[in-house]
Design a protein around this motif. Structure first.
Motif, mmCIF file in Angstrom:
data_model
loop_
_atom_site.group_PDB
_atom_site.id
_atom_site.type_symbol
_atom_site.label_atom_id
_atom_site.label_comp_id
_atom_site.label_asym_id
_atom_site.label_seq_id
_atom_site.Cartn_x
_atom_site.Cartn_y
_atom_site.Cartn_z
ATOM 1 N N ALA A 38 0.824 -1.205 0.000
ATOM 2 C CA ALA A 38 0.000 0.000 0.000
ATOM 3 C C ALA A 38 0.863 1.262 0.000
ATOM 4 N N GLU A 39 2.129 1.110 0.392
ATOM 5 C CA GLU A 39 3.033 2.264 0.488
ATOM 6 C C GLU A 39 3.819 2.478 -0.800
ATOM 7 N N PHE A 40 4.356 1.386 -1.355
ATOM 8 C CA PHE A 40 5.100 1.508 -2.616
ATOM 9 C C PHE A 40 5.109 0.171 -3.346
ATOM 10 N N ALA A 41 5.291 0.260 -4.662
ATOM 11 C CA ALA A 41 5.316 -0.929 -5.516
ATOM 12 C C ALA A 41 6.744 -1.389 -5.768
ATOM 13 N N VAL A 42 6.893 -2.624 -6.203
ATOM 14 C CA VAL A 42 8.202 -3.208 -6.513
ATOM 15 C C VAL A 42 8.113 -3.941 -7.847
ATOM 16 N N GLU A 43 9.140 -3.814 -8.652
ATOM 17 C CA GLU A 43 9.295 -4.632 -9.848
ATOM 18 C C GLU A 43 10.746 -5.101 -9.911
ATOM 19 N N VAL A 44 10.998 -6.155 -10.654
ATOM 20 C CA VAL A 44 12.359 -6.666 -10.841
ATOM 21 C C VAL A 44 12.655 -6.727 -12.335
ATOM 22 N N SER A 56 19.521 -16.633 -18.668
ATOM 23 C CA SER A 56 18.143 -16.181 -18.869
ATOM 24 C C SER A 56 17.131 -17.296 -18.620
ATOM 25 N N GLN A 57 17.435 -18.500 -19.095
ATOM 26 C CA GLN A 57 16.510 -19.616 -18.910
ATOM 27 C C GLN A 57 16.407 -20.010 -17.439
ATOM 28 N N VAL A 58 17.554 -20.055 -16.758
ATOM 29 C CA VAL A 58 17.538 -20.396 -15.332
ATOM 30 C C VAL A 58 16.753 -19.345 -14.557
ATOM 31 N N ALA A 59 16.949 -18.072 -14.904
ATOM 32 C CA ALA A 59 16.208 -17.003 -14.226
ATOM 33 C C ALA A 59 14.712 -17.159 -14.455
ATOM 34 N N ALA A 60 14.330 -17.418 -15.704
ATOM 35 C CA ALA A 60 12.907 -17.585 -16.018
ATOM 36 C C ALA A 60 12.307 -18.749 -15.233
ATOM 37 N N ASP A 61 13.039 -19.854 -15.173
ATOM 38 C CA ASP A 61 12.558 -21.024 -14.440
ATOM 39 C C ASP A 61 12.431 -20.715 -12.946
ATOM 40 N N THR A 62 13.396 -19.945 -12.416
ATOM 41 C CA THR A 62 13.383 -19.616 -10.992
ATOM 42 C C THR A 62 12.222 -18.689 -10.657
ATOM 43 N N PHE A 63 11.995 -17.685 -11.483
ATOM 44 C CA PHE A 63 10.845 -16.795 -11.270
ATOM 45 C C PHE A 63 9.550 -17.609 -11.182
ATOM 46 N N GLU A 64 9.404 -18.531 -12.115
ATOM 47 C CA GLU A 64 8.171 -19.332 -12.157
ATOM 48 C C GLU A 64 8.078 -20.257 -10.947
ATOM 49 N N LYS A 65 9.185 -20.895 -10.606
ATOM 50 C CA LYS A 65 9.197 -21.825 -9.480
ATOM 51 C C LYS A 65 8.856 -21.125 -8.172
ATOM 52 N N LEU A 66 9.359 -19.895 -8.020
ATOM 53 C CA LEU A 66 9.127 -19.135 -6.791
ATOM 54 C C LEU A 66 7.729 -18.531 -6.731
ATOM 55 N N GLN A 67 7.003 -18.616 -7.856
ATOM 56 C CA GLN A 67 5.739 -17.867 -7.955
ATOM 57 C C GLN A 67 6.011 -16.433 -7.496
ATOM 58 N N PHE A 68 6.932 -15.819 -8.185
ATOM 59 C CA PHE A 68 7.543 -14.562 -7.761
ATOM 60 C C PHE A 68 6.477 -13.525 -7.407
ATOM 61 N N PRO A 69 6.609 -12.883 -6.248
ATOM 62 C CA PRO A 69 5.544 -12.002 -5.753
ATOM 63 C C PRO A 69 5.491 -10.622 -6.399
ATOM 64 N N PHE A 70 6.483 -10.278 -7.215
ATOM 65 C CA PHE A 70 6.508 -8.954 -7.843
ATOM 66 C C PHE A 70 6.566 -9.102 -9.364
ATOM 67 N N PRO A 71 6.065 -8.114 -10.100
ATOM 68 C CA PRO A 71 6.207 -8.146 -11.562
ATOM 69 C C PRO A 71 7.689 -8.183 -11.942
ATOM 70 N N TYR A 72 8.013 -8.864 -13.044
ATOM 71 C CA TYR A 72 9.417 -8.974 -13.449
ATOM 72 C C TYR A 72 9.531 -9.017 -14.965
ATOM 73 N N GLN A 73 10.732 -8.671 -15.435
ATOM 74 C CA GLN A 73 11.073 -8.758 -16.852
ATOM 75 C C GLN A 73 12.482 -9.315 -16.982
#
Length: 350
Positions: A38-44, A56-73
């Motif tokens: 509610a105070e500020f947003a986060v993106e990665v 890049s592939q390992v990062a993509a897999d990790t984001f998905e596995k973690l069900q990453f809580p913030f928007p990412y690119q």
């Protein structure tokens, strides 16, 4: 035309090269950030800087596995050099603060929340740094405790708070940048004299250069030890050869950035660039430090062995001396370039 004001929040920017084996833990630490949505947003934003492995592939897999809580690119920058990756990341970042997270930095869970608190209190802070603590892959060698600073794993200044007057910079690991400050120096035509580490070359200093440019633009450099992160140090970096290469690279970088340092010390007086033999004037001091360190080496019985502090510092200043002399002989125009940059900054204020 004034730039569009960034949205309220923090962009965690990871510039990475061949980090397939270490990026998962970095992303796990970011996923654990405790923030008040509610105070500020986060993106990665992760910028793959010309990696030759599966980063890049390992990062993509990790984001998905973690069900990453913030928007990412995940972005790709094909031109090697951290400064190139940073430019792409800042151009893409949505938010008003950008936290530069190296791919071997594991932020404490309250890092982004504390960074938000500090940056919100003073709109003149251009760059904010914290303190890294080493997380070594193997038991570190006996000399490691004396060289933690070069691993971005030690205190950065003798005091906390405003360090604009000195040392005038914080290291890039964990650095939080006000995007407005970044955009201001680029509107004034800032062009990095350095490319940062790329491939096997360990010349760095692009973080210092950015902070120096912020100071010239009227921003503060701030240091707060409540901001903590672990800095993972692999076994291949815990060698004396690596330390020697780091010292050599840092010597070259500091020599290249002397115009910024001199202009900051002179409070922007335009006479700096016109002093005759300005590079040699700096070289004289490097030579004096070389001789002083050599004297300490002989007095202490050091003989350029592994772990010898005075001897490696002597080599550092000797390398710096050689670079400065070369710049004088080649009639390097960096002083004039920084002076022109200052002029453009002043024009933006008017």
């Amino acid at each position: 035309m004034n730039p569009v004001r960034p949205e309220r929040g923090i962009t965690a920017l990871i510039c990475t090269y061949n980090s397939a084996t270490r990026i998962p833990e970095t992303l796990q630490a970011l996923a654990r950030q405790q923030v008040n949505a509610a105070e500020f947003a986060v993106e990665v934003i992760l910028v793959d800087n010309a990696s030759t492995d599966a980063t890049s592939q390992v990062a993509a897999d990790t984001f998905e596995k973690l069900q990453f809580p913030f928007p990412y690119q995940i972005l790709y920058e094909g031109k090697s050099g951290k400064s190139n990756a940073l430019e792409l990341g800042f151009a893409t970042a949505r938010y008003e603060y950008v936290c530069i997270v190296d791919d071997d930095n594991w932020l404490q869970p309250d890092y982004l929340a504390l960074a938000w608190e500090v940056m919100e209190k003073d709109p003149k802070i251009g760059a904010l740094g914290g303190i890294g603590r080493p997380q070594c892959e193997i038991t570190p060698p006996f000399w490691f405790k004396d060289f933690t600073a070069i691993y971005a794993a030690d205190t950065q200044a003798p005091h906390q708070g405003d360090i604009t007057a000195g040392p005038s910079y914080v290291y890039g690991a964990g650095c939080v940048v006000r995007k407005e400050a970044w955009e201001k120096i680029y509107r004034a035509g800032f062009t990095s004299m350095l490319t940062g580490r790329h491939g096997d070359k360990l010349t760095s200093g692009e973080d210092n250069e950015m902070c120096y440019a912020f100071v010239l633009a009227g921003y503060k450099i701030w240091y707060d030890e409540r901001l903590r992160f672990q800095h993972f140090i692999p076994a291949k970096r815990l060698t004396w050869n690596y330390v020697e290469r780091i010292f050599e690279g840092n010597a070259e970088s500091e020599a290249a950035l002397r115009p910024y340092i001199d202009y900051i010390a002179a409070l922007h007086r335009p006479t700096v660039a016109h002093k005759p033999l300005v590079w040699l004037r700096n070289a004289k001091y490097s030579l004096q430090y070389t001789v002083s360190c050599l004297g300490k080496t002989l007095k202490s019985g050091e003989r350029f062995r592994e772990g010898d502090i005075s001897s490696i510092r002597a080599r550092y200043y000797w390398q710096q001396f050689k670079v400065l002399v070369k710049k004088e002989l080649s009639q390097d125009k960096s002083y004039e370039q920084v002076q022109a940059f200052i002029g453009r900054l002043q024009a933006l204020r008017n």
